[in-house]
Design an enzyme around this catalytic site. Sequence first.
Site, PDB file in Angstrom:
ATOM      1  N   HIS A 192       0.838  -1.193   0.000  1.00  0.00           N
ATOM      2  CA  HIS A 192       0.000   0.000   0.000  1.00  0.00           C
ATOM      3  C   HIS A 192       0.880   1.252   0.000  1.00  0.00           C
ATOM      4  O   HIS A 192       1.246   1.760   1.059  1.00  0.00           O
ATOM      5  CB  HIS A 192      -0.903   0.014   1.232  1.00  0.00           C
ATOM      6  CG  HIS A 192      -1.827  -1.166   1.311  1.00  0.00           C
ATOM      7  ND1 HIS A 192      -1.391  -2.419   1.703  1.00  0.00           N
ATOM      8  CD2 HIS A 192      -3.149  -1.276   1.048  1.00  0.00           C
ATOM      9  CE1 HIS A 192      -2.429  -3.255   1.683  1.00  0.00           C
ATOM     10  NE2 HIS A 192      -3.500  -2.593   1.288  1.00  0.00           N
ATOM     11  N   HIS A 214      -4.021   3.007  -3.692  1.00  0.00           N
ATOM     12  CA  HIS A 214      -4.219   2.585  -2.303  1.00  0.00           C
ATOM     13  C   HIS A 214      -3.481   1.285  -1.991  1.00  0.00           C
ATOM     14  O   HIS A 214      -2.682   1.239  -1.059  1.00  0.00           O
ATOM     15  CB  HIS A 214      -5.711   2.411  -2.001  1.00  0.00           C
ATOM     16  CG  HIS A 214      -5.965   1.785  -0.658  1.00  0.00           C
ATOM     17  ND1 HIS A 214      -6.060   2.531   0.493  1.00  0.00           N
ATOM     18  CD2 HIS A 214      -6.118   0.485  -0.273  1.00  0.00           C
ATOM     19  CE1 HIS A 214      -6.262   1.718   1.525  1.00  0.00           C
ATOM     20  NE2 HIS A 214      -6.310   0.469   1.082  1.00  0.00           N
ATOM     21  N   GLU A 243     -16.979  -3.588  25.294  1.00  0.00           N
ATOM     22  CA  GLU A 243     -16.114  -4.762  25.424  1.00  0.00           C
ATOM     23  C   GLU A 243     -14.953  -4.737  24.430  1.00  0.00           C
ATOM     24  O   GLU A 243     -13.811  -5.049  24.789  1.00  0.00           O
ATOM     25  CB  GLU A 243     -16.924  -6.050  25.231  1.00  0.00           C
ATOM     26  CG  GLU A 243     -17.888  -6.367  26.356  1.00  0.00           C
ATOM     27  CD  GLU A 243     -19.276  -5.786  26.124  1.00  0.00           C
ATOM     28  OE1 GLU A 243     -20.196  -6.140  26.880  1.00  0.00           O
ATOM     29  OE2 GLU A 243     -19.428  -4.975  25.177  1.00  0.00           O
ATOM     30  N   HIS A 245     -27.379 -15.269  26.310  1.00  0.00           N
ATOM     31  CA  HIS A 245     -26.315 -15.089  27.285  1.00  0.00           C
ATOM     32  C   HIS A 245     -25.669 -16.411  27.697  1.00  0.00           C
ATOM     33  O   HIS A 245     -24.890 -16.450  28.645  1.00  0.00           O
ATOM     34  CB  HIS A 245     -26.854 -14.371  28.532  1.00  0.00           C
ATOM     35  CG  HIS A 245     -27.074 -12.909  28.326  1.00  0.00           C
ATOM     36  ND1 HIS A 245     -27.867 -12.412  27.314  1.00  0.00           N
ATOM     37  CD2 HIS A 245     -26.606 -11.819  28.995  1.00  0.00           C
ATOM     38  CE1 HIS A 245     -27.882 -11.092  27.374  1.00  0.00           C
ATOM     39  NE2 HIS A 245     -27.119 -10.711  28.380  1.00  0.00           N
TER      40      HIS A 245
END
Length: 657
Positions: free
Chosen positions: A29, A260, A407, A469
């Site tokens: 790149h 790119h 998280e 959960h």
Amino acid sequence: MTSREQNDRMANAIRFLAMDAVEKANSGHPGMPMGMADVATVLFSKYLKFDPTKPHWPDRDRFVLSAGHGSMLLYSLLYLTGYEDMTVEDLKQFRQLGSKTAGHPEYGHATGIETTTGPLGQGIANAVGMAIAERKLREEFGADLQDHYTYVINGDGCLMEGISHEAIALAGHLKLNKLVLFWDNNSITIDGAVSLSDSTDQIARFKAVHWNTIEIDGHDQAAIADAIEQAHKSDRPTFIACKTVIGFGAPNKAGSHKVHGSPLGAEEIAATRKALNWEYEPFIVPNDVLSEWRAAGTRSVDAVKAWEGRLAKSDKKAEFDRRFAGDLPAGFDAAISDYKKKLAETKPTIATRKASEDALEVINGFLPETLGGSADLTPSNNTKTSQMHSITPTDFAGRYMHWGIREHGMASAMNGIALHGGLIPYGGGFMIFSDYCRPPIRLASLMGIRVIHVLTHDSIGVGEDGPTHQPVEQMASLRAIPNLMMFRPADAVETAECWQIAVTTKDRPSGLALTRQNLTTVRTEYSEKNLSTLGAYTLAGSADAKVTIFASGSEVELAVAARKTLEEKGISVRVVSVPSTELFFEQPDAYRAEVIGKSPVKIAVEAGVREGWDAFIGPEGTFVGMKSFGASGPAKDVFKHFGITVDAVVAAAEAKI
């Protein structure tokens, strides 16, 4: 030659090293390094506090390349400023197997690479962790020993990734004013224009989360310097939006997605050399330019000497040195041993999340470097002990982070804290939400850093919360990550031992899968040896037993109960506790063979999926675990629903005999 002309040539050295390396590799790149060369030149030559001859100096500024695909920007800077382990030959080996110059920066491959980046957005969150560590250690050791900045270069992709918002919102809340983020605002992604997929007003976004924001021309070196000066005066983190041209200098490809992620090609490179008046052969940097860069690399020599003098005179020197070496104070193992003696006497019946809190009470009382926290689940994770007062935007004297419901950001910032040095981070969340943490957990494993994840509610025993959960495949999934130590302790004793291993192991991360429901103590006799270091060990029974039951965590007491029932029926049974499959498979062959044994009947029991257990029981062995999904209700009823009961284990054994 004017100063501006020389600075332009310094920036062009980065551009041509980047395009030459990508061209030689036929992969990479070049666009971002070419576009951000001016920003990097100003930062490294005038502001960044670093010394290539002392790359681990604790008070250096940290530089994070969050847009890791532009790795040749970093590799070029390391070579130009004089890092001994980054040579022209290393640049020529860009993206080759086994080289220091991987396609994305890899921590530990060469000095000066502060973190492994590539997965977009991770570097931003790592940097937030580094800035937290700097602020915390400045509070503890004083500005004479800790007073530095964390700088980040990121692109549009980093800002699109959701982790970026978790990280910047927390940084703004905490007022991390020594964090500076440069946005490579080139309006290009792989597919084409950013406008194809995004129209976010990034300035408004950063202002909304309480950052100082500055907009500049990313090719105006005076404006870049002025922006950095402003950032240094801010009481908030600073976002510098640098309007740049991707592939700057390439006459036909600059400003397009074509530059790119692909080599420019020989023809375009020749045209770029002509356009930028750079007549040198590939990988050649003229002496006058290289001399300027090497001088930039020596700019902080006096600052380092002054800092070393302050450290030598400090009454905190021994503690500071110990902390940054990652060593634990003498007596830590003895403290854990004494605690295990107490557990052998009291034999508590408690959830391992509570056992973890009790172990942490000992650990946090002994180790001032632990920095705890939770993703808004403190009362459920039991991660806050009596020593852990909360860190706030105005008070970093505490040792406990309220990460919020972030998280992913929490796990990645903990990586940054560990990489910074001087602290041992641990953070809490539900086991099911380890899926949100998986990318930084994997990166911590790749980097080999000490980060500890407290993962509670580790099984279907979570009960009433239902299937969303209830972890099913998470334990097997985490065990599959190389170099991660996953622990599922069976009782309070194993929990203390697993914590001891996690804290004393410098070069790999850990996860502790802990129960919500109470468990009886199965290790009823004191053992000075940390048996959990073996990964698996015989808890009860003899080697010639007809049945061997392997189990982890909450299912070990179930295995012990099944053994009692089977023994009453005249069937000999051995129970093997398996707190860590990873550590077990790192043991010598002879030990592993001894533990697996030769029982004609082998059974594994775990409230999860079978994957991984065949290594213990073989494909012909019996697995008692998850067969369906989606129960709710009290834990004992949930386990019955899934068939993970004493009766089920007994029946499985009898069916094989």
